[in-house]
Design an enzyme around this catalytic site. Structure first.
Site, PDB file in Angstrom:
ATOM      1  N   CYS A  77       0.876  -0.924  -0.059  1.00 29.88           N
ATOM      2  CA  CYS A  77       0.120  -0.073  -0.129  1.00 29.88           C
ATOM      3  C   CYS A  77       0.901   0.920  -0.167  1.00 29.88           C
ATOM      4  O   CYS A  77       1.787   1.347  -0.946  1.00 29.88           O
ATOM      5  CB  CYS A  77      -0.925  -0.191   1.172  1.00 29.88           C
ATOM      6  SG  CYS A  77      -2.404   1.252   1.104  1.00 29.88           S
ATOM      7  N   LEU A  78       0.656   2.256   0.632  1.00 27.39           N
ATOM      8  CA  LEU A  78       1.575   3.288   0.919  1.00 27.39           C
ATOM      9  C   LEU A  78       2.963   3.080   1.181  1.00 27.39           C
ATOM     10  O   LEU A  78       3.918   3.967   0.928  1.00 27.39           O
ATOM     11  CB  LEU A  78       0.980   4.547   1.784  1.00 27.39           C
ATOM     12  CG  LEU A  78      -0.254   5.238   1.429  1.00 27.39           C
ATOM     13  CD1 LEU A  78      -1.008   6.108   2.528  1.00 27.39           C
ATOM     14  CD2 LEU A  78       0.073   5.965   0.123  1.00 27.39           C
TER      15      LEU A  78
END
Length: 582
Positions: A314-315
């Site tokens: 993800c991030l």
């Protein structure tokens, strides 16, 4: 001449910030200005589009005719004393229960679905409307209509009525008790019922390991080897800071970290601190320096001379891509490969999450975060919930409060409720730099004060997207193909943002597609890729470990935990302390 007074210190700025922070709290962190602008843009352009209005009128008459025909068929069946076998004009999974085929509920749900479809047509393809405003209006209309779905109301839901008659209303009594319990838990910030069965370090996040580094922002966990020999190149996992890392180390049967260790890999994983008001000044630079770089320095000190398979989720994957581009720019060759799970590097089309991100919305959040120092986990969770309102909200409310059925807790649900906060500076920076300005894909995102380019990355990349991802849509993840000429192995697996990644071997109904574009290879559009990449049954985990094995050296003896006489000594047992902070 005296220095100019900083904007933040101007009295009128402070006053405005206080007002905007109060407005943010009152409006549940949703900018009323953005909503009003979107509706005005849509309404004024629709009013100036007579052709669109005529088309909507035609659609309304057509739907009225379909509903009338369906009504006549249903009434004919009732007149003959038989249940109607008429086929509903509109099908929807929310009304698949046979009880919805009975009179008058069949007419109720068909009327609702036609009404919903009319609004979908009314909010789409209106001349001159800004695309962001169009999507926002369509989303708002859908949310508003969902509130009044006949499936969400006691007197119009035949499944609930049937259950209530059968149980003499006992289901409603249980539902009331569940509601009061949830209200109490929310007021006192207590975990949801059943979460006590999944205690961090006892039931989840139990893969053996040691904390070998701790600073202001992270704890670094080195996991104990499970095989007599290990691959020489370690894996360093960078999870997203908006979640607890143990999404990758849930129960023993579905822990990706345990699986990697059992496949002969030496695994390190970052555990981010759950920030508070004292961490408001932590920004993207700190997450890069105190996070990834500090962890990489520790890994290469514990295992000197060995390259690292860097893995981001993800991030965390976005941060890792920034770091890898900076390393390529600066000639740092410590990485062996780049592995990105549901990680976007181009944010020009980030999916429905972009509905909550515009200048007015970000400014409102900045004012609120300046007041508190961080963004509450509940605010981000609320945004994710609105992306899938039926699955995450309405079906749960109907099931628990009307049917009196409480869903059993599982490890993924317990993890999802164990959310984290985000520092004000970092959250504002990544919203502006990545979502609003798309600085990374445009070559403007800074690292050490200088912009980085993803085109500099020459490492082999293993990238994973998921078909039902509402947070990082797979076509957005796929865009790395035209941002970097490097070799990219792309995997598309079924499931959502989390369930598609937590996809252990043996899990039923799992499948994936995989294709490798060689370095410098031609671009294949995502739809063409999906149509041509072969479908394979099962989990994608073995395919990833096979890919890693091809890029790893001959097995060696397992390493020690930490550096016995160095800076990275053993500080305690996994999972550490940061992950337990509430």
């Amino acid at each position: 001449m005296s220095a100019e007074k900083p904007d933040a210190a101007l009295p009128w700025k402070a006053l405005d910030n206080s007002v905007h922070a109060a407005l943010s709290h009152a409006c549940l962190s949703l900018s009323p200005h953005s909503i009003l602008l979107a509706w005005m843009d849509w309404a004024t352009h629709l009013a100036a589009s007579p052709g669109k209005n005529l088309e909507l009128a035609r659609l309304a008459f057509e739907q009225a005719g379909q509903l009338q025909s369906y009504l006549c068929e249903c009434l004919a069946g009732l007149h003959e004393g038989e249940e109607s076998t008429a086929t509903p004009p509109v099908d929807d999974r929310r009304f698949r229960d046979p009880a919805w085929d009975h009179w008058p509920f069949n007419l109720l749900h068909q009327s609702f679905l036609m009404h919903q479809r009319w609004w979908e047509a009314a909010t789409r393809d209106v001349w001159g409307v800004d695309p962001h405003h169009e999507h926002a209006v369509a989303f708002a209309a859908r949310q508003w209509l969902d509130m009044f779905s006949p499936g969400n109301l006691l007197l119009t839901n035949p499944v609930v009525l049937r259950r209530s008659f059968a149980e003499g209303g006992a289901n409603l009594g249980r539902g009331l008790a569940y509601f009061l319990d949830d209200v109490t838990r929310h007021r006192h910030r207590l975990p949801p019922p059943g979460a006590e069965q999944f205690v961090v370090g006892r039931d989840v996040a139990v893969t053996p390991g040691k904390v070998v580094l701790k600073n202001r922002l992270i704890e670094l966990i080195q996991y104990a080897p499970a095989t007599e020999k290990v691959h020489p190149e370690p894996i360093l996992i960078v999870p997203a800071w908006i979640m607890k890392y143990y999404i990758l180390d849930l129960s023993p049967h579905n822990s990706l970290i345990r699986y990697l260790v059992e496949q002969g890999h030496t695994v390190f994983c970052i555990s981010w601190k759950n920030p508070d008001a004292d961490d408001a000044d932590l920004g993207m630079d700190e997450y890069l320096d105190l996070g990834f770089r500090a962890a990489l320095d520790a890994v290469t000190a514990i295992l000197p001379g060995r390259k690292v398979h860097a893995t981001g989720y993800c991030l965390g994957g976005t941060l890792l891509a920034i770091a890898a581009a900076a390393m390529a720019r600066d000639g740092d060759e410590r990485l062996a490969s780049l592995n990105l799970f549901t990680a976007q590097t181009d944010f020009s089309e980030p999916g429905e999450l972009a509905l909550f991100i515009d200048e007015s919305e970000v400014a409102l959040l900045e004012a609120q975060m300046a007041d508190t120092g961080y963004l509450l986990a509940e605010q981000m969770g609320g945004a994710f919930m609105m992306l899938r309102p039926y699955d995450l909200l309405w079906s749960r409310l109907v099931g628990e409060y009307l049917l009196g059925e409480r869903r059993p807790m599982n490890d993924l649900m317990a993890w999802n409720a164990d959310a984290t906060r985000m520092p004000a500076k970092m959250h504002a920076q990544y919203l502006r730099r990545l979502f609003l300005n798309d600085d990374l894909s445009e070559g403007r995102h800074p690292a050490d004060g200088r912009p980085v380019s993803l085109g500099d990355i020459r490492l082999p990349v293993f990238s994973v997207g998921t078909t039902a991802d509402h947070v990082a849509p797979w076509r957005s993840v796929y865009k790395l193909h035209y941002l970097s000429p490097t070799e990219i192995t792309f995997v598309l697996t079924n499931g959502g943002h989390n369930a598609g990644i937590v996809s252990e071997p043996g899990r039923p109904r799992r499948q994936y597609q995989l294709h490798t574009r060689p370095a410098g290879g031609g671009y294949i559009a995502p739809d063409e890729w999906q149509a041509t990449a072969p479908v394979q049954q099962g989990s994608w985990w073995p395919a990833w470990t096979a890919w890693l094995h091809e890029r790893s050296g001959e097995p060696v003896d397992p390493p020690r935990m930490g550096t016995p006489r160095g800076s990275y000594r053993v500080l305690g047992d996994a999972p550490g302390e940061y992950v337990k902070a509430q």
